[in-house]
Scaffold this motif. Structure first.
Motif, PDB file in Angstrom:
ATOM      1  N   CYS A  61     -32.412 -19.841 -29.406  1.00 43.00           N
ATOM      2  CA  CYS A  61     -31.510 -19.827 -30.148  1.00 43.00           C
ATOM      3  C   CYS A  61     -31.808 -19.528 -31.366  1.00 43.00           C
ATOM      4  N   ILE A  62     -32.668 -19.484 -32.607  1.00 45.00           N
ATOM      5  CA  ILE A  62     -32.892 -19.162 -33.381  1.00 45.00           C
ATOM      6  C   ILE A  62     -33.770 -17.846 -33.104  1.00 45.00           C
ATOM      7  N   TYR A  63     -34.652 -18.119 -32.483  1.00 41.71           N
ATOM      8  CA  TYR A  63     -36.162 -16.994 -32.680  1.00 41.71           C
ATOM      9  C   TYR A  63     -36.032 -16.186 -31.030  1.00 41.71           C
ATOM     10  N   ASP A  64     -35.341 -14.693 -31.015  1.00 39.19           N
ATOM     11  CA  ASP A  64     -35.229 -13.999 -29.713  1.00 39.19           C
ATOM     12  C   ASP A  64     -33.698 -14.043 -29.481  1.00 39.19           C
ATOM     13  N   GLY A  65     -32.994 -14.905 -30.812  1.00 45.69           N
ATOM     14  CA  GLY A  65     -31.124 -14.780 -30.299  1.00 45.69           C
ATOM     15  C   GLY A  65     -31.158 -14.114 -31.306  1.00 45.69           C
ATOM     16  N   ILE A  66     -31.104 -15.784 -32.300  1.00 48.93           N
ATOM     17  CA  ILE A  66     -30.172 -14.201 -33.812  1.00 48.93           C
ATOM     18  C   ILE A  66     -31.906 -14.094 -34.585  1.00 48.93           C
ATOM     19  N   PHE A  67     -32.701 -14.274 -34.317  1.00 44.41           N
ATOM     20  CA  PHE A  67     -33.769 -14.041 -35.373  1.00 44.41           C
ATOM     21  C   PHE A  67     -35.106 -13.690 -34.458  1.00 44.41           C
ATOM     22  N   GLY A 112     -37.811 -10.692 -36.399  1.00 40.04           N
ATOM     23  CA  GLY A 112     -37.851 -10.159 -37.235  1.00 40.04           C
ATOM     24  C   GLY A 112     -37.823  -8.626 -37.429  1.00 40.04           C
ATOM     25  N   PRO A 113     -38.563  -8.605 -38.997  1.00 43.77           N
ATOM     26  CA  PRO A 113     -38.545  -7.452 -38.632  1.00 43.77           C
ATOM     27  C   PRO A 113     -38.572  -6.154 -38.627  1.00 43.77           C
ATOM     28  N   ASP A 163     -31.806  -6.795 -39.904  1.00 42.25           N
ATOM     29  CA  ASP A 163     -31.736  -7.209 -41.347  1.00 42.25           C
ATOM     30  C   ASP A 163     -32.525  -8.134 -41.904  1.00 42.25           C
ATOM     31  N   ASN A 164     -33.678  -7.309 -41.727  1.00 40.20           N
ATOM     32  CA  ASN A 164     -35.180  -8.290 -42.878  1.00 40.20           C
ATOM     33  C   ASN A 164     -35.080 -10.282 -41.099  1.00 40.20           C
ATOM     34  N   GLY A 165     -34.874  -8.768 -40.145  1.00 40.78           N
ATOM     35  CA  GLY A 165     -34.722  -9.315 -39.080  1.00 40.78           C
ATOM     36  C   GLY A 165     -34.097 -10.108 -38.622  1.00 40.78           C
ATOM     37  N   ILE A 166     -32.378 -10.058 -38.593  1.00 40.54           N
ATOM     38  CA  ILE A 166     -31.652 -10.989 -38.283  1.00 40.54           C
ATOM     39  C   ILE A 166     -31.164 -10.091 -37.289  1.00 40.54           C
ATOM     40  N   ARG A 167     -30.626 -10.039 -36.361  1.00 41.77           N
ATOM     41  CA  ARG A 167     -29.872  -9.159 -35.270  1.00 41.77           C
ATOM     42  C   ARG A 167     -28.753  -8.988 -35.798  1.00 41.77           C
ATOM     43  N   GLU A 196     -43.487 -24.211 -33.800  1.00 46.88           N
ATOM     44  CA  GLU A 196     -42.947 -23.517 -34.553  1.00 46.88           C
ATOM     45  C   GLU A 196     -43.290 -22.043 -35.376  1.00 46.88           C
ATOM     46  N   ASP A 197     -43.279 -21.420 -36.326  1.00 46.15           N
ATOM     47  CA  ASP A 197     -43.758 -21.208 -37.867  1.00 46.15           C
ATOM     48  C   ASP A 197     -43.045 -20.365 -38.777  1.00 46.15           C
ATOM     49  N   ASN A 198     -41.768 -21.278 -38.655  1.00 44.04           N
ATOM     50  CA  ASN A 198     -41.123 -21.294 -40.272  1.00 44.04           C
ATOM     51  C   ASN A 198     -41.048 -20.270 -40.583  1.00 44.04           C
ATOM     52  N   SER A 199     -41.010 -18.928 -40.217  1.00 41.72           N
ATOM     53  CA  SER A 199     -40.567 -17.589 -40.480  1.00 41.72           C
ATOM     54  C   SER A 199     -38.713 -17.615 -40.699  1.00 41.72           C
ATOM     55  N   PHE A 200     -37.810 -18.580 -40.188  1.00 32.74           N
ATOM     56  CA  PHE A 200     -36.677 -18.232 -40.525  1.00 32.74           C
ATOM     57  C   PHE A 200     -36.472 -19.599 -41.011  1.00 32.74           C
ATOM     58  N   GLY A 201     -36.160 -19.633 -42.453  1.00 25.05           N
ATOM     59  CA  GLY A 201     -35.753 -20.144 -43.098  1.00 25.05           C
ATOM     60  C   GLY A 201     -34.738 -20.707 -43.653  1.00 25.05           C
TER      61      GLY A 201
END
Length: 499
Positions: free
Chosen positions: A30-36, A38-39, A46-50, A99-104
């Motif tokens: 959901c978050i990683y590969d989905g919404i985020f 990475g830059p 936009d700064n990692g956000i798709r 979880e690497d917490n890169s999306f906080g």
């Protein structure tokens, strides 16, 4: 005789746009590969956000987004997700991955800004502290030189954000702490006290409500509302109460396949979806005893279909495909929310991207809009409209659906509808669950109307993974009666000009 009556001139409650909300958890993709991504991703971001995800969500007018969970929220410590040096943790709840917490916090709030929507943050009550959640509120919303405001500035954000919606824990009866209702009721009051308004940011605190039909939980929590002997207003500690209910097949243990199902399994699922009406009605009746003026909103912040995980996928990632059946679950459920506008303030579909009944699916650079996305697209016009109740007549067509165990048979209506009025125009949504075509008729009283347009969503088979949305010319008015000719298993939205 018509199927239903709609009074065009009677006042009704406003259907909150927040009923069409969404939910993004640190779960699967959901978050990683989905919404985020990475830059450094080649996918436009936009700064990692798709950015394609952002645009697709803006198309359906997403009014709010719940984050970081779900069950993950009560394992999440927000300071792990700020600053440059972020620790890794294990997401033992969903797939046992790192979880690497890169999306906080800052990344989430940037997503909110890109979407032009409102954030709904769920705080950690299960493994966190009152101080931790109180400081998160301060970090996000305080504008002066307080300790948390200084920390925010050190991390690159000068001005505070506006964050109104805060969840006081998630599923505290289960993954959020396995608490008894009496214990959680005290915690809701305690956390509600220390999660404070800062400046002009006024909080809407959402207490953890019941699991499906746990009416005793609602009773216990609502009994804490009232004169507390401290000069507090009755709803100072929480302004919303959550409810979770998912749609599945024969039973929770036998959820069934997302794409390979019999007609009988279709009826089980639709009866399960329709149960949302019963749950809202019964929980609302308890709430009315303690809150007769309905100041506390019911927040259905997790709902949607939950089938068996896609074969070959990580079972903890909750990957599932969608068919026309999922779209009909969404159309019926949104109608139920609309028709309970006097109590249901917010709802959040689970989940936004790649998980459960997602509105979007990503695969590398590819983005797919699911059948459910189209239902939300068609429903946009209901948000903030005035409800026009649809009064069904007693001979409404139903199908009896038998259940295992002590639950009685469900008398499942085959036609569902909701109607709203705004700016001189009425929007009517109608779902036909039957396996054959039908014509729905509505006696329009207290005014005159003309058909201004419409759209139809359907597919050639319930099991189709692609739906078609076309212009709809099957609605007509004669003698004050609106007739809507619906194909089998279809959903239509009709616009009418009112005079």
């Amino acid at each position: 005789m018509t199927d239903a009556v709609i009074n065009l001139d009677l006042p009704g409650p406003v259907v909150s746009r927040h009923q069409h909300g969404h939910f993004a958890e640190h779960l699967g993709r959901c978050i990683y590969d989905g919404i985020f991504v990475g830059p450094d991703s080649p996918i436009p971001n936009d700064n990692g956000i798709r950015l394609d995800v952002v645009e697709a969500l803006k198309e359906i007018g997403i009014p709010n987004l719940r984050w970081p969970g779900g069950c993950f929220a009560d394992d999440y410590h927000w300071k792990d997700g700020i600053g440059e040096d972020r620790p890794t943790v294990v997401n033992s709840l969903w797939g046992d991955v790192v979880e690497d917490n890169s999306f906080g916090t800052h990344e989430f709030m940037r997503l909110i800004e890109l979407l032009g929507t409102e954030p709904y943050i769920c705080g950690n009550v299960g493994s966190g502290t009152v101080q931790e959640m109180s400081q998160w509120v301060e970090y996000l919303t305080r504008g002066d030189d307080s300790p948390m405001a200084r920390l925010r500035r050190e991390n690159g954000r000068d001005e505070p954000w506006s964050v109104k919606f805060w969840g006081v824990g998630n599923e505290s009866w289960g993954c959020g702490g396995n608490m008894r209702p009496e214990h959680y009721a005290d915690l809701a009051r305690q956390y509600g006290t220390y999660c404070r308004d800062h400046g002009d940011n006024t909080l809407y605190r959402i207490a953890c409500g019941p699991n499906v039909d746990d009416y005793a939980w609602t009773q216990t929590l609502m009994a804490t509302v009232g004169d507390l002997g401290c000069g507090c207003r009755p709803t100072d500690h929480f302004q919303g109460l959550s409810l979770h209910h998912y749609t599945f097949g024969r039973s929770w243990e036998q959820k069934g396949s997302a794409t390979e199902f019999s007609d009988d399994e279709y009826w089980y699922a639709m009866a399960n979806a329709f149960r949302m009406d019963e749950l809202i009605s019964r929980h609302a009746a308890i709430m009315d005893v303690y809150d007769p003026t309905r100041r506390i909103g019911l927040v259905v912040d997790e709902w949607g279909t939950w089938w068996e995980p896609e074969p070959g996928s990580n079972p903890g990632f909750l990957v599932q495909r969608q068919t026309l059946r999922d779209a009909l679950v969404a159309s019926v459920t949104l109608d139920i929310f609309h028709n309970h506008a006097d109590r249901v303030f917010m709802a959040n579909l689970a989940q936004t991207v790649n998980v459960l009944q997602a509105v979007l699916v990503t695969d590398g650079e590819k983005l797919t809009r699911t059948p459910t996305w189209h239902v939300f697209k068609l429903n946009q016009g209901h948000g903030d409209g005035e409800l026009l109740p649809v009064a069904w007549r007693g001979d409404r067509a139903v199908r009896a659906v038998a259940h295992d165990g002590p639950r009685p048979d469900t008398q499942l209506p085959l036609l569902h509808a909701s109607a709203t009025r705004r700016d001189g125009r009425m929007l009517l949504s109608v779902t036909n669950l039957a396996l054959e075509a039908t014509t729905a008729t509505f006696d329009l009283r207290g005014g005159t109307a003309t058909v201004a347009g419409g759209q139809l969503l359907t597919a050639s088979d319930l099991r189709d993974e692609e739906v078609t949305v076309t212009g709809f010319d099957g609605a007509s008015i004669a003698g004050g009666v609106l007739s809507v000719a619906l194909p089998a298993t279809s959903y239509a939205v009709i616009e009418l000009d009112l005079a």
